[in-house]
Design a protein around this motif. Structure first.
Motif, short mmCIF file in Angstrom:
data_model
loop_
_atom_site.label_atom_id
_atom_site.label_comp_id
_atom_site.label_asym_id
_atom_site.label_seq_id
_atom_site.Cartn_x
_atom_site.Cartn_y
_atom_site.Cartn_z
N GLU A 124 0.83 -1.20 0.00
CA GLU A 124 0.00 0.00 0.00
C GLU A 124 0.86 1.25 0.00
OE1 GLU A 124 -2.66 -0.25 3.28
OE2 GLU A 124 -3.93 -1.79 2.36
N ASP A 125 1.98 1.20 0.72
CA ASP A 125 2.89 2.36 0.73
C ASP A 125 3.46 2.61 -0.66
OD1 ASP A 125 2.45 2.67 3.42
OD2 ASP A 125 4.27 1.60 4.04
N TYR A 126 3.87 1.56 -1.33
CA TYR A 126 4.40 1.71 -2.69
C TYR A 126 3.34 2.24 -3.64
CZ TYR A 126 8.84 -0.71 -1.76
OH TYR A 126 10.09 -1.05 -1.29
N LEU A 127 2.11 1.70 -3.55
CA LEU A 127 1.04 2.12 -4.45
C LEU A 127 0.71 3.61 -4.27
CD1 LEU A 127 -1.40 -0.93 -4.19
CD2 LEU A 127 -0.23 -0.16 -6.25
N ALA A 128 0.88 4.11 -3.07
CA ALA A 128 0.59 5.52 -2.80
C ALA A 128 1.69 6.45 -3.28
CB ALA A 128 0.35 5.73 -1.31
N GLN A 129 2.90 5.90 -3.49
CA GLN A 129 4.06 6.74 -3.81
C GLN A 129 4.28 6.93 -5.30
OE1 GLN A 129 7.40 4.97 -1.80
NE2 GLN A 129 6.45 5.16 0.22
N ARG A 130 3.87 5.96 -6.12
CA ARG A 130 4.11 6.04 -7.55
C ARG A 130 3.12 5.14 -8.29
NH1 ARG A 130 8.32 2.61 -10.59
NH2 ARG A 130 6.44 2.60 -11.86
N ALA A 131 3.11 5.27 -9.61
CA ALA A 131 2.17 4.50 -10.41
C ALA A 131 2.69 3.09 -10.67
CB ALA A 131 1.92 5.21 -11.74
N PHE A 132 1.76 2.14 -10.67
CA PHE A 132 2.02 0.79 -11.12
C PHE A 132 0.93 0.42 -12.12
CE2 PHE A 132 4.25 0.86 -7.08
CZ PHE A 132 5.44 0.21 -7.39
N ASP A 133 1.32 -0.29 -13.17
CA ASP A 133 0.36 -0.67 -14.18
C ASP A 133 -0.31 -2.00 -13.88
OD1 ASP A 133 0.83 1.62 -15.79
OD2 ASP A 133 2.69 0.71 -16.51
N ALA A 134 0.28 -2.79 -12.97
CA ALA A 134 -0.31 -4.06 -12.57
C ALA A 134 0.31 -4.50 -11.25
CB ALA A 134 -0.10 -5.13 -13.64
N VAL A 135 -0.41 -5.38 -10.56
CA VAL A 135 0.05 -5.92 -9.28
C VAL A 135 -0.08 -7.44 -9.33
CG1 VAL A 135 -0.40 -6.05 -6.79
CG2 VAL A 135 -0.60 -3.86 -7.98
N ILE A 136 0.92 -8.13 -8.78
CA ILE A 136 0.84 -9.58 -8.60
C ILE A 136 0.79 -9.88 -7.11
CG2 ILE A 136 2.03 -11.78 -8.87
CD1 ILE A 136 3.19 -10.84 -11.45
N LEU A 137 -0.18 -10.67 -6.70
CA LEU A 137 -0.29 -11.11 -5.31
C LEU A 137 0.28 -12.53 -5.24
CD1 LEU A 137 -3.86 -9.81 -4.41
CD2 LEU A 137 -1.65 -8.66 -4.12
N ASP A 138 1.42 -12.68 -4.57
CA ASP A 138 2.15 -13.95 -4.54
C ASP A 138 2.36 -14.39 -3.10
OD1 ASP A 138 3.71 -16.14 -5.15
OD2 ASP A 138 5.54 -14.97 -5.48
N ASP A 139 1.30 -14.96 -2.53
CA ASP A 139 1.36 -15.40 -1.13
C ASP A 139 0.42 -16.58 -0.96
OD1 ASP A 139 1.88 -15.34 1.69
OD2 ASP A 139 2.27 -13.19 1.52
N THR A 140 0.09 -16.92 0.26
CA THR A 140 -0.88 -17.98 0.50
C THR A 140 -2.26 -17.54 0.03
OG1 THR A 140 -1.45 -17.17 2.71
CG2 THR A 140 0.42 -18.69 2.53
N PHE A 141 -3.17 -18.49 -0.11
CA PHE A 141 -4.51 -18.17 -0.58
C PHE A 141 -5.18 -17.14 0.34
CE2 PHE A 141 -9.09 -19.10 -0.06
CZ PHE A 141 -9.53 -18.69 -1.31
N ASP A 142 -5.13 -17.35 1.65
CA ASP A 142 -5.78 -16.44 2.59
C ASP A 142 -5.17 -15.04 2.51
OD1 ASP A 142 -7.50 -18.41 3.45
OD2 ASP A 142 -6.26 -18.99 5.17
N GLU A 143 -3.85 -14.97 2.43
CA GLU A 143 -3.19 -13.66 2.34
C GLU A 143 -3.54 -12.96 1.04
OE1 GLU A 143 -1.36 -11.80 4.41
OE2 GLU A 143 -1.78 -13.24 6.01
#
Length: 346
Positions: free
Chosen positions: A142-161
């Motif tokens: 969330e800190d990174y998303l607020a600081q600059r633009a990203f064109d896509a995000v990958i969520l790479d963790d456990t299913f619950d996370e």
């Protein structure tokens, strides 16, 4: 008749005797369309995606039917928003000295959130001109998303996370339409992640060529979305500034209406103009006495409740106007204004 979406399935394509011939025919057919149409590709992790027409979006074949329909609608709206942004830039120009929000700034970027350990694999599969940033957890993401633009995000963790991180991203209006790809270890997790708001679900194990094309597609879509967001935000600022100078000049408004009408006509649609005059809505009998500026109130309500791609402005010597992209949108906005005026003390 212009299709709402072009849906391709690699499973069906693999059954064709001459897949290359069909792909060549489809490329010509798309080129001959009057305007952009979203191309949605269904696939699975190990499918060969090379040699196909460039898709607008790619999703895992296990996407639920209701989510697939919603995705197609979202893609069509996204193309129309980009079209609207281009028309406004051509019709109204730029705002001198206009800046932009941090989440609109920056070069092409891909954010990976989680401790799944696939950062290196994503780096190898991604394009060289894409900056990849890793975040250990959602708070750092969330800190990174607020600081600059990203064109896509990958969520790479456990299913619950991944599910919780996805929920928190979608709760933030700034990132409601940001392409988010979630990694899934189990096939049974795929429908849940899609219904929670994932743009695509990457089923393990990840195959490099397949992953590369899906990443580039998501990033390309995200970059187009980000540009449209920036232009529409700048346009909104310019339109509000015109209130201090008597409204949008009629020549500017006429230029916009002509271009917007021509663009919609290619889709078989038309613009719907609504004059935002108090007498056109259900206002309480004493509303005129209670509200110091009822015209401004109606304009503000319309501005707050309309979609970004619908133009709401005050035109010089004409008054407040909303330009909607469908008759349904006009009826919806009328109902919202009536509801607020009827239940709010002005």
């Amino acid at each position: 008749m212009l299709p709402s979406v072009i849906l391709l399935d690699t499973e069906a394509l693999d059954r064709l005797d001459k897949r290359a011939d069909f792909t060549a025919w489809l490329a010509v057919a798309i080129e001959e369309l009057r305007t952009d149409v979203p191309i949605l590709l269904l696939c699975k992790a190990g499918d060969d995606l090379s040699g196909l027409v460039r898709p607008t979006a790619i999703v895992d074949r296990e996407i639920p039917d209701d989510t697939l329909f919603a995705t197609a609608c979202d893609l069509q709206r996204s193309l129309m928003r980009s079209e609207e942004a281009r028309i406004r830039r051509m019709s109204f120009g730029r705002v001198p000295g206009y800046g932009s929000a941090p989440h609109h700034k920056g070069t092409s970027g891909l954010l990976i959130v989680g401790m799944g350990g696939r950062l290196l694999q994503v780096q190898q599969a991604s394009q060289r001109n894409v900056e990849i940033v890793g975040a250990f957890d959602q708070q750092m993401g969330e800190d990174y998303l607020a600081q600059r633009a990203f064109d896509a995000v990958i969520l790479d963790d456990t299913f619950d996370e991944n599910l919780e991180n996805l929920r928190r991203i979608r709760m933030d209006a700034r990132f409601a339409a940001l392409p988010v790809l979630a990694v899934a270890e189990q096939a049974s997790d795929i429908p849940t992640l899609f219904r929670a708001g994932a743009s695509d679900v990457l089923r393990l194990p990840l195959q490099e060529t397949n992953l590369s094309i899906r990443l580039s597609t998501a990033i390309r879509f995200g970059k187009r979305r980000r540009l449209a967001d920036k232009v529409l935000a700048e346009s909104h600022k310019w339109l509000r500034e015109q209130l201090n100078t008597g409204g949008v000049p009629q020549v500017f408004y006429a230029r916009y209406s002509e271009r917007a009408g021509a663009a919609l006509a290619k889709r078989g649609l038309e613009i719907w103009e609504m004059k935002l005059l108090p007498e056109n809505f259900s206002t309480p009998d004493d509303a005129t006495l209670l509200a110091p500026d009822l015209y401004g109130t109606v304009l503000s309500i319309a501005d707050a409740t309309s979609r970004e791609e619908d133009l709401v402005c005050f035109v010089h010597d004409v008054g407040p106007i909303a330009v909607l992209k469908s008759e349904r949108g006009k009826a919806r906005l009328q109902a919202r204004i009536n509801a607020i005026l009827g239940h709010t003390r002005l």
